[in-house]
Each structure stands twice: as C-alpha cells, then as structure tokens.
Design a protein around this motif. Sequence first.
Motif, short mmCIF file in Angstrom:
data_model
loop_
_atom_site.label_atom_id
_atom_site.label_comp_id
_atom_site.label_asym_id
_atom_site.label_seq_id
_atom_site.Cartn_x
_atom_site.Cartn_y
_atom_site.Cartn_z
N LYS A 91 -8.89 39.02 19.26
CA LYS A 91 -9.36 39.45 17.94
C LYS A 91 -8.40 40.43 17.26
N THR A 92 -7.60 41.15 18.04
CA THR A 92 -6.81 42.22 17.45
C THR A 92 -5.29 42.00 17.51
N HIS A 93 -4.82 41.10 18.38
CA HIS A 93 -3.38 40.95 18.56
C HIS A 93 -2.96 39.48 18.66
N ARG A 94 -1.67 39.27 18.48
CA ARG A 94 -1.07 37.95 18.65
C ARG A 94 0.28 38.15 19.33
N TRP A 95 0.90 37.02 19.73
CA TRP A 95 2.16 37.13 20.48
C TRP A 95 3.04 35.92 20.20
N ILE A 96 4.32 36.11 20.49
CA ILE A 96 5.28 35.01 20.42
C ILE A 96 6.43 35.35 21.37
N PRO A 97 6.98 34.34 22.06
CA PRO A 97 8.14 34.63 22.93
C PRO A 97 9.32 35.09 22.09
N LYS A 98 10.03 36.07 22.59
CA LYS A 98 11.16 36.64 21.85
C LYS A 98 12.49 36.43 22.59
N GLY A 99 12.45 36.37 23.90
CA GLY A 99 13.68 36.21 24.66
C GLY A 99 13.41 36.00 26.13
N MET A 100 14.44 35.54 26.84
CA MET A 100 14.28 35.29 28.26
C MET A 100 15.61 35.57 28.96
N THR A 101 15.54 36.33 30.04
CA THR A 101 16.68 36.57 30.91
C THR A 101 16.35 35.97 32.26
N VAL A 102 17.24 35.13 32.79
CA VAL A 102 16.93 34.44 34.05
C VAL A 102 18.03 34.65 35.08
N GLN A 103 17.65 34.46 36.33
CA GLN A 103 18.59 34.46 37.45
C GLN A 103 18.25 33.28 38.34
N TYR A 104 19.24 32.45 38.58
CA TYR A 104 19.10 31.32 39.50
C TYR A 104 19.60 31.80 40.85
N LEU A 105 18.70 31.92 41.82
CA LEU A 105 19.04 32.52 43.10
C LEU A 105 19.39 31.50 44.18
N ALA A 106 18.88 30.28 44.03
CA ALA A 106 19.14 29.23 45.02
C ALA A 106 18.84 27.88 44.40
N LYS A 107 19.42 26.83 44.99
CA LYS A 107 19.08 25.48 44.57
C LYS A 107 17.62 25.24 44.89
N VAL A 108 16.94 24.53 44.01
CA VAL A 108 15.52 24.24 44.22
C VAL A 108 15.40 22.78 44.66
N ASP A 109 15.20 22.60 45.96
CA ASP A 109 15.16 21.26 46.54
C ASP A 109 13.78 20.88 47.07
N THR A 110 12.75 21.64 46.68
CA THR A 110 11.36 21.36 47.07
C THR A 110 10.49 21.53 45.83
N ASP A 111 9.19 21.31 45.97
CA ASP A 111 8.27 21.70 44.90
C ASP A 111 8.49 23.19 44.63
N VAL A 112 8.15 23.63 43.43
CA VAL A 112 8.36 25.03 43.08
C VAL A 112 7.08 25.59 42.45
N THR A 113 6.76 26.83 42.83
CA THR A 113 5.59 27.52 42.30
C THR A 113 6.03 28.75 41.53
N ALA A 114 5.52 28.91 40.33
CA ALA A 114 5.84 30.06 39.47
C ALA A 114 4.64 31.00 39.42
N ILE A 115 4.94 32.28 39.40
CA ILE A 115 3.90 33.31 39.27
C ILE A 115 4.33 34.29 38.20
N ALA A 116 3.49 34.44 37.18
CA ALA A 116 3.70 35.43 36.12
C ALA A 116 2.59 36.46 36.23
N GLU A 117 2.99 37.74 36.30
CA GLU A 117 1.99 38.80 36.44
C GLU A 117 2.43 40.05 35.68
N ILE A 118 1.44 40.71 35.10
CA ILE A 118 1.64 42.03 34.52
C ILE A 118 0.55 42.94 35.05
#
Length: 157
Positions: A91-118
């Motif tokens: 009711k009071t706020h809205r949002w939009i993505p503004k930017g993204m910084t990423v790091q690729y740490l290893a090749k992904v050769d299996t299924d992958v699970t993402a977790i976003a938390e604040i």
Amino acid sequence: MSNKSSVLTAWRIVKKLPFGHWLFTKIVCFKAPYFGSMKPYILNLKAGHCSARVKNRRRVHNHIGTIHAIAQCNLAELCAGVMVDSTVPVKTHRWIPKGMTVQYLAKVDTDVTAIAEIDLPHQWLDKEDLVVPVKLYNTRNELVFTADITMYITAKK
C-alpha cells in the motif's frame, strides 16, 4: 484492505493445492514471461525469503555443457524480485531492480538452487537502495554464484 502483497497471498493459498508450487511458478512466469525461459520452480516464499531451483538441462546450457551465466543471473533476479514483491508493503511502497553485481565461483554442472534473503523487520524508506544478496548452490551444497541485486524502493504518491 490488507498491506500484504498479492504475491504472498497467492503463494499461501496455492502452495496448499496439489502441484501448488508448480502452479505458483507458472503464475509468476506468466506475469514476467522471460523467467519462464529457464523453467524455474519456486521452493519457498515468505517475507524476507525466496528460494527457487532450476534443473540442469540443455535449454539452460552454455557451449561447455554447464548452466549459462545469464541463466544464473535470471534465477537470482527471479528470487530477489519475488522476495521483494512479497516483502515491501504494497500500500505504501513500490520497487524496481536498479543493478546487479555477480560473482561466478564455479561451473554449475548440477541442478542449482537460489536463495534470496534480507533481514526483517525493515524500516521502508523513500528512495532507498535495498541490496538483496542472492546465493546459488549446486546439489553438492557448494556455493557456485553470488549476486547483490540493488532494488530501488520508493514511496507511492
């Protein structure tokens, strides 16, 4: 009228149904069609948290047979966006993505699970840059990718 997100309300209803997680994911991908290109599956959603999985299949591969870097970014943005949409007071706020910084740490050769938390509770401000950390893990529970996605939060007028 409730200040709860319609996304979070839909999740709480649909997840109880047979194939509810699949159905909810389809609804999200209908609303934002590009996410459907990787065939994600939302595992869990609550205020401040979203997790999702992408299977290791040819449609998300790069030329060396691992999950493509952009598919990893896409999964990270999906988790961050769905989490923020279910967390920011509708009711009071809205949002939009503004930017993204990423790091690729290893090749992904299996299924992958993402977790976003604040961390919650959070004091929502006007014109705030909220940095959402997202981590991707392979099926061996190894961290393979990280992203910091900046969401621009503004007060509704």
